[in-house]
Design an enzyme around this catalytic site. Structure first.
Site, short mmCIF file in Angstrom:
data_model
loop_
_atom_site.label_atom_id
_atom_site.label_comp_id
_atom_site.label_asym_id
_atom_site.label_seq_id
_atom_site.Cartn_x
_atom_site.Cartn_y
_atom_site.Cartn_z
N ARG A 238 50.60 13.26 77.24
CA ARG A 238 49.81 13.85 76.16
C ARG A 238 48.45 13.14 76.13
NH1 ARG A 238 52.85 17.45 76.27
NH2 ARG A 238 54.07 18.38 74.60
N GLU A 267 42.64 20.03 73.57
CA GLU A 267 42.96 21.12 74.50
C GLU A 267 42.75 22.46 73.80
OE1 GLU A 267 46.85 20.50 76.21
OE2 GLU A 267 46.35 18.47 76.84
N HIS A 286 47.01 21.53 81.71
CA HIS A 286 48.32 21.30 81.08
C HIS A 286 49.38 22.26 81.66
CE1 HIS A 286 50.43 19.70 77.22
NE2 HIS A 286 51.29 19.89 78.19
C1 DGY Z 1 56.23 19.80 77.31
O1 DGY Z 1 57.27 20.43 77.48
O2 DGY Z 1 56.07 19.02 76.38
C2 DGY Z 1 55.13 20.07 78.28
O3 DGY Z 1 54.03 19.27 78.08
C3 DGY Z 1 54.72 21.52 78.19
O4 DGY Z 1 54.10 21.73 76.96
#
Ligand code: DGY
Length: 325
Positions: A238, A267, A286
Site C-alpha cells: 500500500r 491513487e 495497482h
Molecule cells: C488487495 O487485494 O489488497 C490488492 O491490493 C488488490 O486491491
C-alpha cells in the site's frame, strides 16, 4: 422464503453474480467508474450485505445503513474499513486472503527483475529504433541472482516472494517482521534481521506489510538514508506505508538507485507526480492481483463471505479485528 438483500457495488463476473443470486436478492452497480458515496448510501438503505473493493466504509455510511451486517471486500487489504466504526455499528468485514498470494508475489518478482535489468527502459530503446551498441556501461543492469533481498513483513505474500527469490534466483533473503517466523526460516533458509540492518545490507528492499496505523510512513527519510546507493526499492503493498516525498527525494538525490511501484500514496497517481518522469522508476497501476483467474477467485471468495454472513453463518474470512462481533 424471502432472500436477504445485498448490494454489489463493483462489476463482478457473471458466475459470481449467479452465485449471489442463488441465495440473495441483489442490486448492482454496473459501471466501470466508482460509485459515488451518495449513490452508495442510497443503495444501502435496505440491504444486509455489501460487496465492494476499496470503498471507504466510514461512520456516515454505516449509520445510514440500518440493516447492514457485512461488508465483503474483494481484496486482501482492508485499510478501507474504519474498524472502530464497524465495531460500533456491529457490522463485520471480510477480505480475500490466500487466493492471491502467488499472483501478487509474481508481480513483486517482476518488479525486482524489471527494475534491476531496466526492462521497460530498454523496451523503449528498441521501439525507438535504438540498439544495444548505443548503451554505455552506465545503462547496464544489476544482477538479481545471488543479490540480497530484504523483505519488510513476512506474511503469506512475503513468504511466497521469499520462496521464489530463494529457489528461483538463489537470493540471500533477509526479513524483518513484528513476530519472528522460525517456520519460514527453517523451511526457506531466510534470515531474520533487525530493521535498520536489513535496510543497510539489502540490494532490493520490498515492503510486504498491510497498511494500518502502525505501518503509516514506516519508510521515510531516515529509512532511505540507511539504504545503499545501489538499492532498488519495491512497493506492491500500500502506498501509504511509504512517505512518497521521501522516496522522490531519495531518487533525485541518488540515495537509492531505482524503484518499482505498484502502489502510491494517492491513487490514481496524479499526472504531475515527479515519479512519472523518472526513467529509473517502474510505475504500475495497482495490478498486483490482476490476472483473470485470481480476480475471479477473489470475487467468488468475496461472494461466499457475503452470502454466508447474510444467511447467518460465520463467513470464512472475517478480518481479525472484527471476529468477536
Ligand atoms: C488487495 O487485494 O489488497 C490488492 O491490493 C488488490 O486491491
Amino acid at each position: 422464503m424471502t432472500k436477504p438483500k445485498v448490494f454489489i457495488a463493483r462489476p463482478v463476473p457473471k458466475k459470481v453474480e449467479e452465485f449471489v443470486a442463488e441465495y440473495c436478492e441483489y442490486k448492482k452497480w454496473d459501471h466501470d467508474e466508482k460509485i459515488s458515496k451518495d449513490e452508495l448510501i442510497e443503495n444501502l438503505v435496505d440491504v444486509e450485505g455489501l460487496l465492494t473493493v476499496g470503498t471507504s466504509i466510514d461512520e456516515e455510511i454505516l449509520s445510514r445503513s440500518p440493516k447492514l451486517k457485512v461488508v465483503s471486500n474483494i481484496s486482501v487489504g482492508y485499510d478501507n474499513f474504519d474498524i472502530e466504526a464497524m465495531r460500533k455499528n456491529g457490522v463485520i468485514g471480510t477480505n480475500t486472503p490466500f487466493v492471491l498470494n502467488e499472483t501478487v508475489s509474481d508481480l513483486v518478482m517482476a518488479l525486482i527483475i524489471s527494475t534491476a535489468r531496466r526492462i521497460t527502459q530498454m523496451d523503449q530503446y528498441v521501439k525507438q529504433g535504438r540498439w544495444k551498441n548505443e548503451i554505455g556501461s552506465d545503462l547496464f543492469g544489476a544482477d538479481v541472482n545471488h543479490a540480497t533481498l530484504g523483505l519488510i513483513g513476512m506474511g503469506r505474500i512475503g513468504k511466497c516472494v521469499a520462496r521464489k527469490a530463494k529457489l528461483g534466483f538463489d537470493m540471500n533473503v533477509l526479513y524483518y517482521n513484528r513476530n519472528r517466523r522460525p517456520d519460514v526460516e527453517n523451511e526457506l533458509e531466510v534470515e531474520y534481521s533487525d530493521f535498520d540492518d536489513l535496510l543497510k545490507k539489502s540490494d532490493f528492499i520490498s515492503v510486504m506489510v498491510p497498511y494500518n496505523r502502525d505501518t503509516y510512513h514506516m519508510i521515510d527519510y531516515r529509512e532511505f538514508d540507511l539504504m545503499k546507493e545501489s538499492a532498488i526499492f519495491i512497493n506492491a503493498s500500500r502506498g501509504q506505508t511509504v512517505n512518497e516525498r521521501a522516496l522522490i527525494d531519495a531518487l533525485n538525490d541518488k540515495k537509492i538507485f531505482a524503484a518499482g511501484l505498484d502502489v502510491y500514496e494517492k491513487e490514481p497517481v496524479e499526472g504531475n507526480n515527479p515519479i512519472l518522469e523518472m526513467c529509473n522508476v517502474i510505475t504500475l497501476p495497482h495490478i498486483g492481483s490482476a490476472t483473470k483467474k485470481t480476480r475471479f477467485d477473489m470475487a467468488m471468495l468475496a461472494a461466499e463471505n457475503l452470502t454466508a454472513a447474510v444467511l447467518g453463518k460465520v463467513p470464512p474470512n472475517v478480518v481479525p479485528e472484527l471476529r468477536d462481533l
